[in-house]
Design an enzyme around this catalytic site. Structure first.
Site: not given
Length: 477
Positions: A81, A156, A180
């Site tokens: 990420k 997220s 997330s």
């Protein structure tokens, strides 16, 4: 030539690469081919790292040929990420102002995965500042769900969830301060376990200041996978100690075996939100699977979920407003700031003495759950009360934020208390807008992520994975 190695679980892939049946070079090249084929439509990976991945795979093969023992993740393609540091790459966190913030070193989670033999093939998308349950930002654009445009990819870690379920890498790194890891797992039909507090070392070499105390206490690093067994494979590597995180807890992945049958508390309580029939059916399917596997499932209410969830998120909003508020206003888009304005309305931030009091109160909630988990080592709960929402739902005012985040009490309550929580799909719903998976949550005792993953593995063994159905749909266009 592509061999569809991308279809293999991380566990099966690792077995074959470690045995020498498949080279790291072949697995990585196949993963890159898959990424080139499907990522343009998904925008899950926003920074492909093809050449670096090829070089690392070749180096791994040479090392193995020279007699070096292969790591547990030898040649397994992973994505990272964009909000954690990967040496030489931008840690953008989905923010245009951070597009040139180049990481001087690897975050602990990245180092641990690399030390285990994994190969990073790309960087996955996140919303601005990684603070939405959907994934879109002005810098990298919108990520789409491989199940279709009718459902958000979550956030997220939306890029991570979309990528791994589409076959872009066998493992996807993500993180979780309020859901997330679990939001993207639920949106895309993937499997994850949010580790408990202190389980996975965390730090960004690029950071200019330490994070707030609640951010440190609620945020964790983890992995999103297609199969529960892949968490048993990969999480022991992820939790390896790193001295840069002074509060990491150096426990082994496997704890002591419990005398059976293991008791599981089961609830369908969704408080002020309606329970959708497909979510109810998903919970029933999980309960039946656990019962069939020999677990003792009892319908009983766990303590203080709503109170802990609301207290935790209001406290987090107080810290965010005080420490991140100026940056959000200065560098966040109008869309993000409008969403945060609504966050502040629905989760009125604790400030001053009230904030300090609620940070202290966190121990009360954690203690009550610790006592409850002493009797029920696992708790089966809804994750969201409704099927996952459409893209941009949190941009649609009070009701949108209420649906996307306000209903996720079972999510952020677990962050506030620092408890491990798994999320996996147990039903494929045929809704008017299209097919989409429905996930449930399993909470476990502190530092017993292994028990959570065991339970998810037992459920998956009886229900199966929905990935082949997804890939067939993607192939049909």
């Amino acid at each position: 030539m592509a061999q569809d190695f991308w279809r293999l679980s991380a566990t099966d892939l690792s077995k074959q690469t470690r045995a020498g049946d498949i080279s790291a070079e072949a697995t990585v090249e196949d993963a890159l081919t898959r990424m080139e084929a499907v990522n343009p439509d998904l925008n899950a990976v926003v920074a492909p790292l093809a050449e670096a991945a090829r070089e690392r795979a070749l180096a791994l093969d040479k090392s193995r040929a020279g007699g070096a023992p292969p790591g547990p993740l030898h040649g397994v393609p992973v994505t990272i990420k964009v909000n954690v540091d990967l040496t030489g790459e931008a840690t953008t966190n989905g923010v245009t102002a951070l597009k040139d913030m180049i990481a001087p070193g690897d975050a602990p989670i990245v180092k641990n995965l690399l030390d285990a033999g994994a190969v990073v093939i790309g960087r996955t998308n996140t919303p601005e500042f990684s603070f939405r349950a959907d994934t879109d930002n002005p810098l990298h654009g919108r990520t789409h769900n491989p199940w279709g445009r009718h459902v958000s990819p979550g956030g997220s870690s939306g890029g991570a969830g979309s990528a791994v379920m589409a076959g872009i890498g066998a493992l996807a790194h993500g993180n979780d301060i309020g859901g997330s890891l679990r939001f993207p797992a639920a949106a895309n039909g993937a499997v994850t376990v949010k580790p408990g507090l202190g389980r996975v070392p965390a730090w960004n070499p690029s950071q200019k200041a330490e994070r707030g105390m609640l951010a440190q206490a609620m945020s964790v690093q983890g992995l999103i996978t297609r199969h529960a067994s892949d968490l048993h494979l990969s999480m022991p590597a992820a939790i390896a100690p790193d001295p840069r995180d002074p509060f990491h807890v150096p426990l082994s992945w496997r704890g002591e075996a419990l005398e059976g049958p293991i008791k599981v508390a089961f609830t369908k309580n969704t408080f002020n939100f309606d329970l959708h029939p497909d979510v109810s059916a998903a919970l029933d399917a999980a309960r039946e699977a656990l019962t069939d596997a020999g677990y003792q499932v009892e319908e009983v209410e766990p303590p203080l979920v709503q109170e802990a969830g609301l207290a935790g998120y209001r406290a987090l909003m107080g810290e965010v407003k005080a420490l991140m508020g100026p940056d959000l206003r200065a560098y966040g888009s109008d869309t993000l700031n409008a969403i945060f304005d609504e966050y502040y309305r629905q989760f009125t931030p604790y400030e001053g003495t009230d904030l300090l009091t609620m940070m202290a109160q966190r121990s009360h909630y954690a203690r009550e759950w610790s006592l409850f988990l002493d009797t029920y080592p696992l708790v089966l709960t809804p994750f969201l009360p409704q099927p996952f929402f459409a893209p941009g739902r949190d941009e649609e005012g009070p009701e949108g934020v209420r649906d996307a985040l306000g209903s996720a009490l079972y999510s952020y309550a677990m962050n506030y208390m620092g408890l491990p929580a798994g999320c996996l799909p147990t039903r494929l719903a045929d809704l008017p807008q299209g097919l989409q998976p429905i996930n449930v949550q399993i909470v476990g005792r502190r530092w017993r992520e292994d028990l959570v993953v065991d339970a998810m593995e037992a459920i998956e063994a009886r229900i199966g994975s929905f990935a082949p159905t997804l890939w067939d749909r993607m192939a049909q266009g």
